[in-house]
Design an enzyme around this catalytic site. Structure first.
Site, PDB file in Angstrom:
ATOM      1  N   GLU A   1     113.790  19.204  44.813  1.00 36.57           N
ATOM      2  CA  GLU A   1     114.270  18.376  45.931  1.00 36.57           C
ATOM      3  C   GLU A   1     114.070  16.889  45.606  1.00 36.57           C
ATOM      4  O   GLU A   1     113.163  16.559  44.856  1.00 36.57           O
ATOM      5  CB  GLU A   1     113.543  18.763  47.229  1.00 36.57           C
ATOM      6  CG  GLU A   1     112.051  18.517  47.198  1.00 36.57           C
ATOM      7  CD  GLU A   1     111.350  19.007  48.456  1.00 36.57           C
ATOM      8  OE1 GLU A   1     111.549  20.160  48.876  1.00 36.57           O
ATOM      9  OE2 GLU A   1     110.558  18.210  49.011  1.00 36.57           O
TER      10      GLU A   1
ATOM     11  N   ARG B   1     106.646  25.149  49.692  1.00 43.93           N
ATOM     12  CA  ARG B   1     107.034  24.222  48.631  1.00 43.93           C
ATOM     13  C   ARG B   1     108.237  24.787  47.913  1.00 43.93           C
ATOM     14  O   ARG B   1     108.359  26.010  47.764  1.00 43.93           O
ATOM     15  CB  ARG B   1     105.895  24.057  47.600  1.00 43.93           C
ATOM     16  CG  ARG B   1     104.845  23.015  47.976  1.00 43.93           C
ATOM     17  CD  ARG B   1     105.397  21.589  47.886  1.00 43.93           C
ATOM     18  NE  ARG B   1     104.397  20.604  48.217  1.00 43.93           N
ATOM     19  CZ  ARG B   1     104.115  20.168  49.446  1.00 43.93           C
ATOM     20  NH1 ARG B   1     104.772  20.636  50.484  1.00 43.93           N
ATOM     21  NH2 ARG B   1     103.186  19.247  49.648  1.00 43.93           N
TER      22      ARG B   1
ATOM     23  N   HIS C   1     112.737  18.857  54.211  1.00 47.57           N
ATOM     24  CA  HIS C   1     111.278  18.731  54.081  1.00 47.57           C
ATOM     25  C   HIS C   1     110.686  17.941  55.265  1.00 47.57           C
ATOM     26  O   HIS C   1     110.071  16.883  55.070  1.00 47.57           O
ATOM     27  CB  HIS C   1     110.897  18.086  52.744  1.00 47.57           C
ATOM     28  CG  HIS C   1     109.488  18.384  52.323  1.00 47.57           C
ATOM     29  ND1 HIS C   1     109.116  18.547  51.020  1.00 47.57           N
ATOM     30  CD2 HIS C   1     108.345  18.535  53.041  1.00 47.57           C
ATOM     31  CE1 HIS C   1     107.810  18.773  50.945  1.00 47.57           C
ATOM     32  NE2 HIS C   1     107.309  18.770  52.178  1.00 47.57           N
TER      33      HIS C   1
HETATM   34  C1  DGY Z   1     102.555  18.314  53.198  1.00 49.24           C
HETATM   35  O1  DGY Z   1     101.772  17.786  53.984  1.00 49.24           O
HETATM   36  O2  DGY Z   1     102.199  18.902  52.187  1.00 49.24           O
HETATM   37  C2  DGY Z   1     103.987  18.147  53.518  1.00 49.24           C
HETATM   38  O3  DGY Z   1     104.788  18.997  52.760  1.00 49.24           O
HETATM   39  C3  DGY Z   1     104.361  16.703  53.312  1.00 49.24           C
HETATM   40  O4  DGY Z   1     105.303  16.379  54.202  1.00 49.24           O
END
Ligand code: DGY
Length: 333
Positions: free
Chosen positions: A273, A244, A291
């Site tokens: 982001e 993240r 992402h």
């Molecule tokens: C998640 O599944 O947490 C991913 O980051 C979303 O794309």
């Protein structure tokens, strides 16, 4: 449909596969978002106010303000394994169930973590930009010389399902020595399946040739990698973040990359982001992706179907498959 027993009303907050929308429409009165607009909080509240449930994504913040404005809301089914967009305490207090989509994305995301690691360590993006810019004039002995993956020491911070998937790829596929740090140590069988050795966070930073971040975001993990941590890493090291944004201090990372404090970084996630820290856009030794770690077609479809399953089970059977909040009485898993 009897008027005394109307279908529950569901909001789908972002664009999603048409087959998933159609499936939800067989059970629910659905308000979709066919233009895939990212709504402001006020726009989200406007649409969610009269809904019983929501199909959400990581871009929808579900907090006390949203919950107070949407008293009919009973469940938010997130199409993501991460759920830092949920204020879990506020949802628990409001008796609103939250669910996520674990497992279905593990292998795809681990594949991507490895792809980003390889692209970063072997300077694939940087060299491709050079070629496309028409700057390649001759072969030379050290052209885009990077670092090896095979036989190197792979460090993993956060050893959940995805971390273990990356560890297995490194240990079994590339003959890497795997070290990891996690809030809790794995059991012996899991360590042995990953051929992974538990170390302190400091040792991890100091020893790893390639460090992959796969830990969940929380107040505790905010800027877990900042200037002090980067200073402990080898000047030849690669850092990869598929977890993240906010786990890495992006400004400190850009400075470390520019000063050669570490060799390279691969980032799929960013603080704030889709904005990216401007300094990261101008350093050459970083691979940037928007992402997409879980984004293969089958996996994104499986994630969407699991989010839909949670809604169908909740309203049909008072059950949820993958809860991340407390369950109110009468709801089971
Ligand atoms: C998640 O599944 O947490 C991913 O980051 C979303 O794309």
């Amino acid at each position: 449909m009897s008027t005394s027993n109307p279908k529950p009303r569901i909001l789908i907050s972002r664009g999603v596969f048409p087959e998933v929308v159609q499936r939800l429409e067989t059970y629910f009165e659905v308000e979709p978002n066919p233009t895939d607009t990212v709504w402001t909080k006020a726009e989200l509240i406007d649409r969610l106010r009269d809904k019983d449930g929501a199909f959400t994504t990581g871009t929808d913040r579900i907090d006390a303000e949203v919950l107070a404005a949407c008293p009919k809301l009973k469940i938010c089914a997130n199409m993501a394994v991460g759920f830092n967009n949920f204020d879990v305490a506020a949802m628990d207090a409001a008796g609103v169930v939250g669910t996520n989509t674990p497992d279905v994305l593990t292998e795809t995301t681990a594949d991507f973590g490895f792809a980003l690691l390889m692209a970063t360590a072997r300077r694939i993006a940087e060299s491709e930009h050079y070629l496309r810019a028409g700057r390649w004039e001759r072969w030379s002995f050290d052209m885009f010389a990077g670092s090896d993956i095979h036989g190197a020491t792979l460090g993993i911070l956060g050893m959940g399902r995805i971390g273990q998937g990356i560890a297995k790829r490194g240990a079994h596929g590339f003959g890497m020595k795997v070290i990891y740090h996690n809030r809790s140590r794995l059991d012996a069988a899991s360590e042995s399946a990953c051929k992974a050795t538990y170390v302190s966070k400091q040792e991890l930073l100091q020893i790893a040739d390639h460090l992959v971040l796969v830990l969940p975001y929380s107040a505790e993990s905010h800027h877990a990698i900042g200037a002090a941590e980067l200073a402990l890493m080898k000047p030849t090291a690669t850092l990869v973040n598929i977890a993240r944004g906010g786990i890495v201090d992006d400004a400190a990372l850009a400075a470390a990359l520019r000063q050669g404090q570490i060799a390279a970084a691969g980032l799929d996630v960013f603080e704030g982001e889709p904005k990216v820290h401007p300094d990261l856009l101008t350093v050459p030794n970083v691979v940037l992706t928007p992402h997409i770690a879980s984004s293969s077609v089958p996996t994104r479809l499986a994630m969407a179907q699991l989010a839909a399953d949670n809604l169908v089970e909740f309203f049909g059977k008072h059950k949820v498959l993958t809860p991340v909040t407390a369950l109110p009485s009468g709801v089971s898993r």
